[in-house]
Design an enzyme around this catalytic site. Structure first.
Site, PDB file in Angstrom:
ATOM      1  N   PHE A 285      29.329   4.213 141.998  1.00 21.25           N
ATOM      2  CA  PHE A 285      28.686   4.818 140.823  1.00 21.25           C
ATOM      3  C   PHE A 285      28.212   6.220 141.135  1.00 21.25           C
ATOM      4  CE2 PHE A 285      24.650   5.913 138.730  1.00 21.25           C
ATOM      5  CZ  PHE A 285      24.944   5.752 137.387  1.00 21.25           C
ATOM      6  N   ARG A 448      46.963 -11.667 136.963  1.00 20.04           N
ATOM      7  CA  ARG A 448      47.556 -12.425 135.851  1.00 20.04           C
ATOM      8  C   ARG A 448      48.590 -11.565 135.115  1.00 20.04           C
ATOM      9  NH1 ARG A 448      45.469 -15.424 130.410  1.00 20.04           N
ATOM     10  NH2 ARG A 448      46.332 -17.451 130.885  1.00 20.04           N
ATOM     11  N   TRP A 482      37.087 -13.666 122.044  1.00 25.89           N
ATOM     12  CA  TRP A 482      37.335 -12.339 122.652  1.00 25.89           C
ATOM     13  C   TRP A 482      37.382 -12.528 124.167  1.00 25.89           C
ATOM     14  CZ3 TRP A 482      36.237  -7.328 119.963  1.00 25.89           C
ATOM     15  CH2 TRP A 482      36.313  -6.219 120.820  1.00 25.89           C
ATOM     16  N   CYS A 531      34.394 -14.511 126.050  1.00 29.62           N
ATOM     17  CA  CYS A 531      35.110 -15.317 127.039  1.00 29.62           C
ATOM     18  C   CYS A 531      35.623 -14.355 128.097  1.00 29.62           C
ATOM     19  CB  CYS A 531      36.270 -16.040 126.348  1.00 29.62           C
ATOM     20  SG  CYS A 531      37.263 -17.061 127.447  1.00 29.62           S
ATOM     21  N   ASP A 539      26.624 -13.163 129.974  1.00 33.17           N
ATOM     22  CA  ASP A 539      25.408 -12.390 130.235  1.00 33.17           C
ATOM     23  C   ASP A 539      24.752 -12.021 128.911  1.00 33.17           C
ATOM     24  OD1 ASP A 539      26.495  -9.671 129.360  1.00 33.17           O
ATOM     25  OD2 ASP A 539      27.938 -10.179 130.919  1.00 33.17           O
ATOM     26  N   ASP A 553      36.473 -22.121 132.175  1.00 36.43           N
ATOM     27  CA  ASP A 553      37.820 -22.645 131.934  1.00 36.43           C
ATOM     28  C   ASP A 553      37.941 -24.064 132.455  1.00 36.43           C
ATOM     29  OD1 ASP A 553      38.938 -20.647 130.519  1.00 36.43           O
ATOM     30  OD2 ASP A 553      40.019 -19.714 132.177  1.00 36.43           O
ATOM     31  N   GLU A 619      40.637 -43.954 120.152  1.00 38.19           N
ATOM     32  CA  GLU A 619      40.085 -42.625 120.496  1.00 38.19           C
ATOM     33  C   GLU A 619      39.818 -41.808 119.233  1.00 38.19           C
ATOM     34  OE1 GLU A 619      41.883 -41.737 124.946  1.00 38.19           O
ATOM     35  OE2 GLU A 619      43.219 -41.537 123.213  1.00 38.19           O
TER      36      GLU A 619
END
Ligand code: GLA
Length: 739
Positions: A285, A448, A482, A531, A539, A553, A619
């Site tokens: 920073f 990913r 999101w 998400c 947070d 997940d 179920e």
């Protein structure tokens, strides 16, 4: 008045219902921390101040004959680097002449009614407070005349809620550029405390697991450098008395309202004094402050409770639910949803989705959410991110037609997006390769199969705003998930000059907040669920925009007990995205009963994430019953006071929701380590009215609050794999036979 200033002693007193915070200006002009803890009935706590000449702790020049006076030993409100305080500093800056030393002295203060706001950053809202005069703001100005820096420390005092917020604003009053290298949000010193530190660490699919440790003479750092608050280290820490339990003892919580790189330093110095510094991570920073410019740090939420960890959690739950989350969602009944992800992953077309929707209707589900895979060339996680146009081969007529058909079935409709990311294999990347973060001449880290968009750029944010607005306008959409599915790396932006590259990580977060803020303003009725590969950005910063966040997940209910329990130390049940998924579970392979999966998902937003076509008739019946149960208990679960009852998740994990008027209670228990010929489990309830009577719904038995709290409720022996139960107590006028 919750904020008072005594001119003679130069003492500031901030009071909440059960806590008191004191600070003062000393004879050197230093702003000293005096006290934070249980309310002391207006006592001036300066009597605790002691000083002595400590070797190698130097003295300010003008006070050199007073060898007890040292920045290294005084409890401070906002510490600086280079002028004799060798503990962690809150502020580090380099002046144009290369000097790195700062010395801040008091310059003035202001008290206002209501709570300050922050431009471009999330904050605890004060306006919704019923009696506005119970919220006040104190702002203190500190100055370094040689550097030409003013620091404005603001304190928001929520007297009724036992909450104090803090933030710092650093202003360049010099005629020259100043380089900030560290700008923390807060610093606090506890000179006589002996504390344990509790922090919440983890990994993808196992977030926010509490770790408690004794503080020794060292510095412990809780941090994320991942460009997100992270699965690995939540920006929430607790300092507590080593003897503190869930129900007793002094506890302090510090929650940074920020979604990017963060650092919480907790240090114990030479004489045992404990300091906490919390804020944006300083590694990587740096921020150039031109003359006249200011840097605003994120806000920290502080709370103290003498009622143990449950008491502290209660304070955070209340402020997040009532003053951080958008109350239009936090307070209302939300539809039970079915999410397509674990039902079909990337393998779907319109027919398959409509069949899922039909099944959902039959189960009593109220919203259908189409997860990843509906746009561009996104038939796997290798391509398509960034191309926010429906794949018409899969979905003829796009989201518009699909959402209409879903609505015709009586369901609401939601959709998944991951705006901040791009695949190399996408039209967006082919058109704008410079929109992805990447260092010049270097190949970026791939995760990913995706790269991270440069959210510091206005054109990127404009593109995303247009795409998202078009999607939300064209189709009938009530909910958006999101997502954010990788850690950020290669934080170099073509948008900024070389000497401002240290600003990228923070400007990225500001860009995300700006985009989220614009979307929320344009579509206020749409519920956005945050998400990040589950709970990688769980947070208070995200909660300002997204009132709920997908917790993990990992949907295995046994793992979720630990994840949700850990999350509950700081965050309320209504914020935790939680669904019933298939058994055996897709992440762990563990088989669990549907009833237990339902009980665990009800300690969150409650929904389903499975393929109903694979369910048996029994179920289906159970699921219809679960949805009815959830609707009956929803107000109690979302709006009640939450208590962790068991000390751990093994062998039993138990928790409780008590209605605000203490007339109704739901106790949930899951057995995670079943034994043969086991001892009975007796669970002691909390937070009830000892003089009231409660009827256990199933058996009709009546108990006094005192009996349930002090004697406990004894459960029948359990059998099978991971059994669980809910015990619902409702108000009762009668009583039990007195002995
Ligand atoms: C992330 C989310 C999942 C799902 C996938 C889709 O991992 O946490 O719930 O949406 O992305 O790719």
């Amino acid at each position: 008045m919750s904020i008072r200033f005594d001119k003679e002693s130069q003492l500031f007193v901030l009071e909440t219902r059960n806590s008191c915070y004191q600070l003062r200006v000393d004879e050197t002009g230093l702003l000293r921390h005096v006290y934070y803890g249980k309310g002391v009935g207006g006592t001036d706590m300066r009597y605790r101040e002691k000083s002595s000449d400590r070797g190698f702790s130097g003295n300010p020049y003008d006070f050199q004959n007073n060898r007890g006076c040292s920045a290294d030993t005084m409890p401070q409100e906002y510490s600086t680097f280079g002028t004799g305080d060798y503990r962690p500093s809150a502020l580090e800056a380099v002046l144009e002449n290369g000097s790195r030393s700062l010395e801040l002295t008091y310059a003035g203060y202001q008290v206002e009614s209501g709570k300050y706001t922050l431009a471009g950053l999330p904050y605890v809202r004060g306006a919704q407070q019923a009696a506005a005069n119970t919220v006040q703001t104190l702002t203190i100005e500190l100055r370094d005349e040689i550097a030409g820096i003013s620091v404005f420390l603001s304190y928001g005092v929520f007297a009724e809620k036992d909450i104090i917020t803090r933030t710092a604003r650093i202003c360049n009053r010099s005629g020259k550029t100043i380089r900030l290298e560290k700008a923390a949000s807060m610093c606090i010193d506890f000179p006589y405390a002996s504390f344990d530190l509790i922090h919440f660490s983890g990994r993808h699919c196992m977030e926010r697991i509490p770790e408690r440790r004794e503080l020794t003479r060292s510095t412990v750092t809780v941090e994320s450098k991942r460009g997100m608050s992270s699965h690995h280290a939540n920006p929430f820490v607790i300092l507590c008395d080593p003897a503190a339990t869930e129900d007793h003892g002094d506890c302090y919580g510090f929650m940074l309202m920020y979604s990017g790189n963060h650092k919480e330093e907790v240090s114990r110095d030479q004489v045992g004094s404990i300091r906490l510094v919390s804020g944006i991570h300083d590694e990587g920073f740096c921020w150039l402050l031109a003359p006249g410019e200011a840097f605003q740090t994120p806000e920290v939420i502080l709370s103290y409770s003498s009622d143990g960890l449950n008491g502290l959690s209660g304070n955070f739950h209340r402020i997040l639910r009532e003053n951080v989350c958008d109350t239009r969602f936090a307070d209302r009944s939300l539809p039970v949803l079915l999410n397509s992800w674990e039902a079909c992953y990337f393998d779907f077309d319109t027919d398959k989705l409509l069949k899922l929707a039909d099944e959902a209707v039959a189960l009593g589900v109220e919203m259908f959410v189409l997860d990843d895979g509906w746009f561009g060339s996104r038939t796997s996680d290798h391509s398509g991110l960034g191309d926010w146009f429906a794949n018409e081969d899969r979905l003829p007529g796009g989201l518009k037609v699909l959402s209409e058909k879903i609505h015709e079935k009586g369901l609401q409709f939601g959709v998944w997006i991951e705006p901040e990311m791009v695949n190399e294999d996408s039209d967006l990347y082919r058109a704008h390769p410079d929109w992805a973060l990447c260092d010049p001449g270097r190949k970026p880290v791939i995760a990913r199969s995706q790269l991270v968009l440069d959210m510091t750029r206005g054109d990127v944010r404009e593109y995303l705003f247009d795409c998202i607005s078009r999607i939300l306008k064209d189709a009938q959409i009530e909910y958006v998930k999101w997502d954010f599915n990788r850690s950020v790396s290669n934080m170099w932006s073509g948008n900024l000059p070389a000497d401002r590259q240290g600003e990228v990580a923070h400007r990225f977060v500001l860009g995300v907040y700006e985009l989220l803020g614009r979307i929320r303003e344009a579509f206020p009725e749409i519920l956005i669920e945050g998400c990040a590969g589950g709970g990688g950005r769980f947070d208070a910063g995200m909660l300002f925009y997204c009132p709920q966040i997908w917790c993990s997940d990992n949907t295995d209910p046994v793992a979720r007990l630990s994840i949700q329990r850990g999350t509950s130390y700081g965050y309320p049940v209504c914020t935790m995205g939680s669904h019933v998924s298939a058994s055996p579970n897709h992440q762990t392979g563990r088989a669990t009963p549907l009833a237990t999966r339902g009980i665990v998902a009800m300690a969150g937003t409650f929904g389903y994430e499975l393929d109903p076509n694979r369910l048996t008739g029994e179920e289906r019946r159970q699921i219809r019953e679960q949805i009815d149960t959830y609707h009956r208990l929803e107000r109690l679960i979302r709006g009640g006071t939450y208590y962790r009852l068991s000390q751990d998740v093994h062998p039993y994990c138990s928790w409780e929701c008590v209605s605000q008027d203490r007339s109704e209670v739901l106790v949930s228990v899951v057995c995670t380590a079943l034994e043969a010929n086991a001892a009975f489990y007796c669970v002691k309830l909390r937070g009830l009215d000892p003089d009231r009577f409660y009827r256990e719904e199933r058996s009709g038995e009546v108990f006094s609050g005192a009996a349930l709290m002090y004697g406990g409720y004894v459960l029948d022996t359990m059998h099978g794999d991971f059994p669980g139960c809910q015990i619902h107590f409702t108000p009762c006028a009668g009583g039990i036979a007195q002995v």
